[in-house]
Design a protein around this motif. Structure first.
Motif, PDB file in Angstrom:
ATOM      1  N   LEU A  35       0.863  -1.170   0.000  1.00 18.15           N
ATOM      2  CA  LEU A  35       0.000   0.000   0.000  1.00 18.15           C
ATOM      3  C   LEU A  35       0.907   1.230   0.000  1.00 18.15           C
ATOM      4  O   LEU A  35       2.078   1.144   0.363  1.00 18.15           O
ATOM      5  N   ILE A  36       0.354   2.379  -0.379  1.00 18.09           N
ATOM      6  CA  ILE A  36       1.105   3.631  -0.266  1.00 18.09           C
ATOM      7  C   ILE A  36       0.471   4.448   0.848  1.00 18.09           C
ATOM      8  O   ILE A  36      -0.716   4.794   0.785  1.00 18.09           O
ATOM      9  N   VAL A  37       1.257   4.739   1.884  1.00 16.35           N
ATOM     10  CA  VAL A  37       0.765   5.412   3.076  1.00 16.35           C
ATOM     11  C   VAL A  37       1.298   6.836   3.135  1.00 16.35           C
ATOM     12  O   VAL A  37       2.470   7.081   2.836  1.00 16.35           O
ATOM     13  N   SER A  38       0.456   7.766   3.552  1.00 15.85           N
ATOM     14  CA  SER A  38       0.858   9.162   3.675  1.00 15.85           C
ATOM     15  C   SER A  38       1.926   9.320   4.755  1.00 15.85           C
ATOM     16  O   SER A  38       1.850   8.707   5.822  1.00 15.85           O
ATOM     17  N   SER A  39       2.899  10.152   4.476  1.00 13.77           N
ATOM     18  CA  SER A  39       3.955  10.444   5.458  1.00 13.77           C
ATOM     19  C   SER A  39       3.679  11.740   6.197  1.00 13.77           C
ATOM     20  O   SER A  39       4.564  12.303   6.829  1.00 13.77           O
ATOM     21  N   ARG A  40       2.432  12.230   6.158  1.00 16.64           N
ATOM     22  CA  ARG A  40       2.127  13.554   6.709  1.00 16.64           C
ATOM     23  C   ARG A  40       2.430  13.657   8.192  1.00 16.64           C
ATOM     24  O   ARG A  40       2.809  14.724   8.671  1.00 16.64           O
ATOM     25  N   LYS A  41       2.259  12.559   8.950  1.00  9.14           N
ATOM     26  CA  LYS A  41       2.558  12.616  10.377  1.00  9.14           C
ATOM     27  C   LYS A  41       4.034  12.915  10.601  1.00  9.14           C
ATOM     28  O   LYS A  41       4.398  13.654  11.512  1.00  9.14           O
ATOM     29  N   TYR A  42       4.892  12.334   9.747  1.00  8.69           N
ATOM     30  CA  TYR A  42       6.330  12.561   9.872  1.00  8.69           C
ATOM     31  C   TYR A  42       6.709  13.962   9.401  1.00  8.69           C
ATOM     32  O   TYR A  42       7.691  14.533   9.874  1.00  8.69           O
ATOM     33  N   GLU A  43       5.951  14.508   8.475  1.00  8.35           N
ATOM     34  CA  GLU A  43       6.215  15.849   7.981  1.00  8.35           C
ATOM     35  C   GLU A  43       5.822  16.913   9.000  1.00  8.35           C
ATOM     36  O   GLU A  43       6.419  17.983   9.049  1.00  8.35           O
ATOM     37  N   CYS A  44       4.800  16.611   9.802  1.00  4.30           N
ATOM     38  CA  CYS A  44       4.361  17.544  10.836  1.00  4.30           C
ATOM     39  C   CYS A  44       5.164  17.391  12.123  1.00  4.30           C
ATOM     40  O   CYS A  44       5.142  18.271  12.985  1.00  4.30           O
TER      41      CYS A  44
END
Length: 235
Positions: free
Chosen positions: A185-194
């Motif tokens: 799957l492709i998972v968002s990395s937004r948590k790591y970006e924030c």
């Protein structure tokens, strides 16, 4: 028939990307798509996200466990797939699930990779293809026979953060055979970006350990909100 359930809370941007892809994957397949909207989503969401072949369910309360259980009660399928709004399925997603459930397995997960190809995130992603301490997290996309899900009484709606790990614990206690499909799957990395990479991983470790030690759900949620920046919000 496969029923794909997506719990969503303020996820318009991600749903606008995900739903057309899912509709295309479900074309000529025995499958349905249900988006379980939290009680705080406005009715405008349905207009913005108007998609043929997608059913929108407005839930009475907010919370992934409540939303996923509510959708599971109205499905037509005999296989449930729980997919987060910021996770994109791979090619052969549905056929992978059908093949796995034809074998001895009653449930399963997918390996995943992040949409940011950094070295550190590749390390994290590597371990999602193996059973381990963090197996069962919602980003891995649980699929399960509906009869098995019902036998386990669904998700614990008292869990406001760790409902996926709690459900996986009950799967193991009941000796439910599961597999991890090696098709990312492709998972968002937004948590790591924030937040920083170290902060996210340490917070994940702390939360899972405290959960396994039996900390109350509300305390875990409070700790999560202190450790992770509030700009990151998920269903």
């Amino acid at each position: 028939m496969i029923s794909i359930i997506i719990p969503a809370h303020n996820e318009i941007k991600n749903l606008k990307r995900l739903l057309p892809l899912l509709v295309n994957l479900c074309n000529n397949e025995e499958a349905e798509i249900i988006v379980a909207l939290s009680s705080e989503n406005s009715d405008e969401t349905k207009v913005v996200l108007n998609q043929e072949k997608v059913q929108f369910l407005k839930c009475l309360k907010k919370g992934r466990a409540v939303q996923m259980n509510s959708a599971a009660k109205i499905v037509k399928g005999d296989v449930l797939v729980f997919l987060h709004a910021d996770v994109l399925p791979p090619k052969y997603f549905l056929s992978n699930i059908r093949t796995a459930l034809k074998e001895v397995y009653e449930a399963g997960f997918f390996s995943y990779r992040f949409d940011n190809d950094s070295f550190l995130l590749r390390i994290n992603a590597f371990f999602t293809g193996k059973s381990g301490f963090f197996t069962g997290g919602g980003d891995q996309c649980l699929f399960i026979k509906k009869s098995t899900f019902d036998r386990l009484n669904g998700f614990d709606e008292n869990q406001c953060l760790m409902e996926d790990f709690e459900f996986f614990e009950r799967m193991k206690e009941n000796q439910i055979q599961y597999t991890i499909i090696q098709n990312d799957l492709i998972v968002s990395s937004r948590k790591y970006e924030c937040n920083s990479y170290l902060r996210v991983n340490l917070s994940n470790l702390v939360l899972v350990i405290l959960f396994k030690l039996g900390y109350p759900a509300k305390k875990l949620k409070s700790i999560h909100n202190k450790l992770i920046r509030s700009s990151y919000q998920k269903a």
